[in-house]
Structure formats: structure tokens, C-alpha cells
Scaffold this motif. Sequence first.
Motif, PDB file in Angstrom:
ATOM      1  N   ASN A   9     -83.186 -83.081 -56.898  1.00 45.09           N
ATOM      2  CA  ASN A   9     -83.457 -82.283 -55.714  1.00 45.09           C
ATOM      3  C   ASN A   9     -84.970 -82.180 -55.603  1.00 45.09           C
ATOM      4  OD1 ASN A   9     -84.089 -80.203 -53.887  1.00 45.09           O
ATOM      5  ND2 ASN A   9     -82.096 -79.258 -54.200  1.00 45.09           N
ATOM      6  N   GLN A  37     -81.994 -85.362 -53.198  1.00 42.29           N
ATOM      7  CA  GLN A  37     -81.435 -84.351 -52.324  1.00 42.29           C
ATOM      8  C   GLN A  37     -82.570 -83.509 -51.749  1.00 42.29           C
ATOM      9  OE1 GLN A  37     -80.361 -84.020 -55.857  1.00 42.29           O
ATOM     10  NE2 GLN A  37     -79.099 -85.789 -55.415  1.00 42.29           N
ATOM     11  N   CYS A  70     -81.186 -79.507 -46.683  1.00 35.30           N
ATOM     12  CA  CYS A  70     -80.208 -80.579 -46.809  1.00 35.30           C
ATOM     13  C   CYS A  70     -80.886 -81.944 -46.756  1.00 35.30           C
ATOM     14  CB  CYS A  70     -79.099 -80.447 -45.777  1.00 35.30           C
ATOM     15  SG  CYS A  70     -77.657 -81.441 -46.169  1.00 35.30           S
ATOM     16  N   LEU A  72     -80.093 -86.298 -47.610  1.00 34.85           N
ATOM     17  CA  LEU A  72     -79.809 -87.101 -48.794  1.00 34.85           C
ATOM     18  C   LEU A  72     -80.461 -88.474 -48.651  1.00 34.85           C
ATOM     19  CD1 LEU A  72     -75.989 -86.312 -48.990  1.00 34.85           C
ATOM     20  CD2 LEU A  72     -77.719 -85.490 -50.591  1.00 34.85           C
ATOM     21  N   LYS A  91     -73.043 -83.422 -45.711  1.00 40.66           N
ATOM     22  CA  LYS A  91     -73.644 -83.057 -46.997  1.00 40.66           C
ATOM     23  C   LYS A  91     -73.182 -83.950 -48.154  1.00 40.66           C
ATOM     24  CE  LYS A  91     -74.393 -78.269 -45.696  1.00 40.66           C
ATOM     25  NZ  LYS A  91     -75.797 -78.015 -45.908  1.00 40.66           N
ATOM     26  N   ASN A 110     -73.576 -89.068 -53.626  1.00 35.63           N
ATOM     27  CA  ASN A 110     -74.747 -88.200 -53.620  1.00 35.63           C
ATOM     28  C   ASN A 110     -74.383 -86.960 -52.810  1.00 35.63           C
ATOM     29  OD1 ASN A 110     -77.329 -87.122 -53.668  1.00 35.63           O
ATOM     30  ND2 ASN A 110     -78.298 -88.839 -52.631  1.00 35.63           N
ATOM     31  N   TYR A 112     -75.194 -82.815 -51.537  1.00 40.14           N
ATOM     32  CA  TYR A 112     -75.978 -81.586 -51.385  1.00 40.14           C
ATOM     33  C   TYR A 112     -75.008 -80.549 -50.830  1.00 40.14           C
ATOM     34  CZ  TYR A 112     -79.431 -78.104 -50.263  1.00 40.14           C
ATOM     35  OH  TYR A 112     -80.137 -76.933 -50.221  1.00 40.14           O
ATOM     36  N   GLY A 142     -76.094 -84.829 -57.690  1.00 36.09           N
ATOM     37  CA  GLY A 142     -76.617 -84.076 -56.568  1.00 36.09           C
ATOM     38  C   GLY A 142     -76.889 -82.635 -56.913  1.00 36.09           C
TER      39      GLY A 142
END
Length: 162
Positions: A9, A37, A70, A72, A91, A110, A112, A142
Motif C-alpha cells: 500500500n 494499492q 483506493c 490498484l 476494489k 490484488n 483494496y 493487498g
Amino acid sequence: MTCYFLSWNVRGLGKMEKVRGVSRTIKSSKARVTFLQEPKLSVVKPRMIERLRNRMFGEAAVIPSEGASCGLISMWDTNFFALEKKTELRKCLVLVGSLTQWKIKVGLINVYAPNIQSERKEFFDRLAESIESLGLPILIGGDFNTVKVEGEKVEWSPIRAR
């Protein structure tokens, strides 16, 4: 050959020095598949993806951010993973393909997850259905925005992160 995956992230890629730092870390990790992320970008420019890829990854898939959160970014070495199908869910970015050296079909996901408690059950139910419907070995990474025990939760602070 060793298999390397990186999931991170990044909490925003709006500044070039952050993009350079993330790019250096990806390169030094020698990851063959990278999940990022929360780039916090409603538009992800191809030039930024090129900088992040470091010529290490042949392909990338992006879901832009929704507002200030958010988003990705998934990137992979095409000599390691051969993409057959990409599915964008809210997401969640699902890649189906083969690990080329072993000729094994897999799913790479992946995530989020929502940070709003009331949205989590629906999200995780949908994610479980997606995983089950693939019927494949799965690698999932993620930010799940959840903890098993409330005492494990650590609030992030820019002051503490310095």
C-alpha cells in the motif's frame, strides 16, 4: 528460479520523488509480480507505469482511484506470468494466467478492501465467490483494511512514519 511477489500500500503516488522511491524499492526487491494499492490517482499515466516497471515488468493492469483513495496497480514479468484474462471488480483486480516455468494456471488477485465497516461483508462475500469460481490456486495480496483483533490495529501517522 525463485518466485518473488511484492504487495504494498503505497498511500499515494502523486509526487515524483515518491514514484522514484517506490520504483527503486520494487527494483531492489527483484519481485516478478508486484501489487500496489492506493496510488490515489484518478488517472494513472502510462509514463508513471513505465517508471514503476523499471523495464522489469512486461505488462501492467490498473484500476484508477475513486476520489482520494483506493486504486490498484498490478505489474508482472511476462517471462514469469503469462496473462490469459483480466477482470476488474470493484476494489479488486483479478488476473488469470500461467506461471510459465511450471506451466501452472493460477489466479493473482490484488485487493483494496473497503475501509467502511458496513461495506466489508459484501466485499468479502464477493471476493470469496470470485475465488471459488476460478477453481485455481490463488495468490492474493493487498490491503484488506481489517484486523482479526482490534488490539492489533495500529493507526498510521505521518509523524510516526518519519
